[in-house]
Motif scaffolding. Structure first.
Motif, PDB file in Angstrom:
ATOM      1  N   THR A 136       0.832  -1.206   0.000  1.00 15.61           N
ATOM      2  CA  THR A 136       0.000   0.000   0.000  1.00 15.61           C
ATOM      3  C   THR A 136       0.864   1.252   0.000  1.00 15.61           C
ATOM      4  O   THR A 136       0.570   2.224  -0.703  1.00 15.61           O
ATOM      5  CB  THR A 136      -0.925  -0.003   1.226  1.00 15.61           C
ATOM      6  N   ARG A 137       1.950   1.240   0.768  1.00 17.27           N
ATOM      7  CA  ARG A 137       2.839   2.405   0.816  1.00 17.27           C
ATOM      8  C   ARG A 137       3.422   2.718  -0.566  1.00 17.27           C
ATOM      9  O   ARG A 137       3.613   3.886  -0.919  1.00 17.27           O
ATOM     10  CB  ARG A 137       3.983   2.137   1.809  1.00 17.27           C
ATOM     11  N   LEU A 138       3.671   1.688  -1.374  1.00 14.23           N
ATOM     12  CA  LEU A 138       4.259   1.891  -2.699  1.00 14.23           C
ATOM     13  C   LEU A 138       3.211   1.966  -3.800  1.00 14.23           C
ATOM     14  O   LEU A 138       3.545   1.879  -4.983  1.00 14.23           O
ATOM     15  CB  LEU A 138       5.260   0.767  -2.996  1.00 14.23           C
ATOM     16  N   GLY A 139       1.940   2.099  -3.420  1.00 14.78           N
ATOM     17  CA  GLY A 139       0.892   2.271  -4.411  1.00 14.78           C
ATOM     18  C   GLY A 139       0.481   0.997  -5.120  1.00 14.78           C
ATOM     19  O   GLY A 139      -0.137   1.049  -6.186  1.00 14.78           O
ATOM     20  N   LEU A 140       0.785  -0.166  -4.546  1.00 14.33           N
ATOM     21  CA  LEU A 140       0.400  -1.453  -5.138  1.00 14.33           C
ATOM     22  C   LEU A 140      -0.870  -1.965  -4.463  1.00 14.33           C
ATOM     23  O   LEU A 140      -1.242  -1.522  -3.376  1.00 14.33           O
ATOM     24  CB  LEU A 140       1.536  -2.474  -4.969  1.00 14.33           C
ATOM     25  N   ALA A 141      -1.519  -2.921  -5.105  1.00 12.74           N
ATOM     26  CA  ALA A 141      -2.741  -3.501  -4.541  1.00 12.74           C
ATOM     27  C   ALA A 141      -2.406  -4.357  -3.326  1.00 12.74           C
ATOM     28  O   ALA A 141      -1.377  -5.041  -3.287  1.00 12.74           O
ATOM     29  CB  ALA A 141      -3.454  -4.340  -5.603  1.00 12.74           C
TER      30      ALA A 141
END
Length: 517
Positions: free
Chosen positions: A415-420
């Motif tokens: 989530t921190r890296l913008g992934l699902a």
């Protein structure tokens, strides 16, 4: 003179163009900007980049950012197929644009190129240079390479070979205020036949995935399985199962080879699985009781760690005791002599020990491999069954856990890296790091290995977005292994305000617990 007129004047000096199709329309790049045209390569997806970024590819040893040109031009997306091509352009560093199909290379009369001021097209007018009109009434739209790059990647066009951010080439981790203390023992734990053992981390050089097979050596010592090639060096491989007198099983993907240092050389030890990196207070470590420290293999256990209130016992092994037999020592020393002879025959390949290499903990997120400096990793633990949820916090804060009496904030790194987000499973681990003076855990899909990487294959990551450039600072390009590691800058994973919030959460929980006593 307008920018379009300047571009047109430059194009008149070179009237060759590479034409290509997108969404049924014909476009072109000036030939002078095109380095080559390749098929769609395998790419490593990069978090926090612009939406148009397909990922990073390996172009003959160089890192190539690959961009979806349809996405750049706000066009409807389509699946890649056999006709899909990547046009590699010169932008100071190579950059690849994915197009539907490459048509041809054409030469035109400079007078046939008209400015794009009044041209209506499906792409934005600010990325157009002009239009080539043919005798059959067809039109080919010439795109502005620099405008396309500048609109997607801030700073990429400014990059030049040999340049780059100084901070990216020499990342530094946050100092651990507790790391200098002698109150803890750092261990790498592993399993053999369902039992948990550990080795001191200072005796472990690296951890690599076991290959599909090991080259067997005739008349080798009983514990030695054979040899493998580890980045051009011969590494003798020993089975921990044989050391313990257990039946040897075929090598499987979950097996790991722990490379350890001995006074007679270096040896790889095959483990069933590697579990965690542990930081254990010395008061939880006790010598092996004298009643069991007798003859035979039991002396290989140096001490025992009592974890989880004694419910979990981890036996700490002595590397030198494991390989104390003369035949094994002679075998390992023999491999070292053979390897030194091979190394001396390769000019220019001197062994500089750790000087030319860096050590990383490699983990996986969404099928890609990331890495952090091993010195930044406090420990690696399993994800507990339950986390204390924190209301009104950042989306990526998963909760809090009790780590041997200390409250640990836990972040979902996806989530921190913008992934699902991904559902919880047995392979996930929490990598504990120190950020802004706060011990913080990051959930990753799995921990792959501890890898030793030569500095000659490390390079600054392309600046694809401001946040990505801070977080993913470097790339380890390993074309021989068909791998690319994204190196994470630990101190950039949380901004200062986010780290402060994490510290505040821990203090609140502790205060509430004390108030309830």
């Amino acid at each position: 003179m307008t920018m379009d007129e300047i571009e047109l004047a430059e194009d008149e000096e070179s009237s060759d163009y590479v034409t290509f199709d997108m969404l049924g329309e014909r476009y072109a790049f000036p030939m002078r900007r095109v380095q080559e045209i390749i098929r769609m390569p395998s790419v490593v997806r990069v978090p926090l980049g612009p939406p148009s970024l397909e990922g990073l590819a390996n172009l003959r040893g160089r890192v190539l950012p690959v961009v979806n040109l349809r996405q750049c031009c706000a066009m409807e997306q389509a699946e890649h197929d056999e006709t899909t091509r990547v046009i590699v352009v010169d932008s100071g560093v190579p950059l690849g644009f994915v197009v539907d199909r490459v048509a041809s290379v054409i030469s035109i009369d400079p007078q046939a190129l008209e400015p794009a001021d009044a041209v209506q097209s499906t792409v934005r007018s600010d990325v157009l240079v002009g239009v080539i009109k043919s005798g059959e009434g067809e039109m080919t739209t010439v795109l502005d390479v620099d405008q396309l790059i500048g609109s997607q990647f801030a700073g990429l066009a400014e990059r030049r070979p040999g340049g780059g951010r100084e901070a990216a080439s020499r990342p530094t981790g946050e100092p651990d205020p507790e790391a200098e203390s002698d109150d803890t023992l750092e261990l790498v734990s592993f399993a053999v036949e369902g039992q948990e053992y550990a080795l001191p981390i200072d005796q472990v050089q690296e951890i690599v995935q076991a290959p599909e097979s090991v080259s067997h050596v005739p008349n080798a010592a009983g514990q030695v399985l054979g040899v493998i090639d580890l980045r051009g060096r011969l590494l003798p491989v020993v089975s921990m199962r044989r050391v313990f007198g257990l039946p040897v099983t075929p090598l499987e993907p979950q097996n790991r080879i722990v490379v350890v240092s001995l006074k007679d050389g270096v040896v790889g030890v095959v483990m069933d699985t590697v579990r965690e990196v542990l930081r254990v207070p010395h008061q939880l470590v006790a010598p092996l009781p004298g009643v069991v420290a007798g003859e035979g293999r039991k002396t290989e256990v140096e001490s025992v760690c009592r974890l989880e209130d004694g419910k979990r016992l981890v036996s700490v092994l002595s590397v030198n005791r494991m390989f104390d037999s003369p035949e094994v020592r002679d075998e390992i020393a023999g491999y070292r002599e053979d390897d030194e002879e091979m190394t001396s025959e390769r000019p220019g390949e001197a062994d500089d020990g750790r000087g030319g290499e860096e050590l990383f903990v490699v983990f996986r997120l969404d099928k890609e491999e990331y890495a952090v400096d091993v010195d930044a990793v406090q420990e690696i633990i399993r994800v507990p069954d339950a986390l204390i949820r924190v209301p009104k916090s950042f989306d990526f804060v998963e909760g809090l856990v009790n780590l041997r009496g200390t409250v640990l904030p836990v972040v979902d790194l996806r989530t921190r890296l913008g992934l699902a987000r991904a559902p919880r499973d047995e392979r996930q681990r929490i990598v504990v790091l120190i950020i802004g003076g706060v011990r913080t855990g990051f959930i990753v899909d799995s921990v792959a290995e501890v890898a030793r990487v030569g500095r000659n294959v490390l390079e600054p990551a392309p600046e694809l977005s401001e946040e990505q450039a801070r977080v993913v600072s470097r790339v380890a390009n390993l074309p021989e292994q068909q791998r690319m590691l994204l190196l994470v800058q630990v101190d950039q994973l949380l901004a200062a305000d986010q780290a402060a919030v994490a510290a505040g959460l821990c203090e609140e929980i502790v205060d509430e617990a004390l108030a309830g006593v």
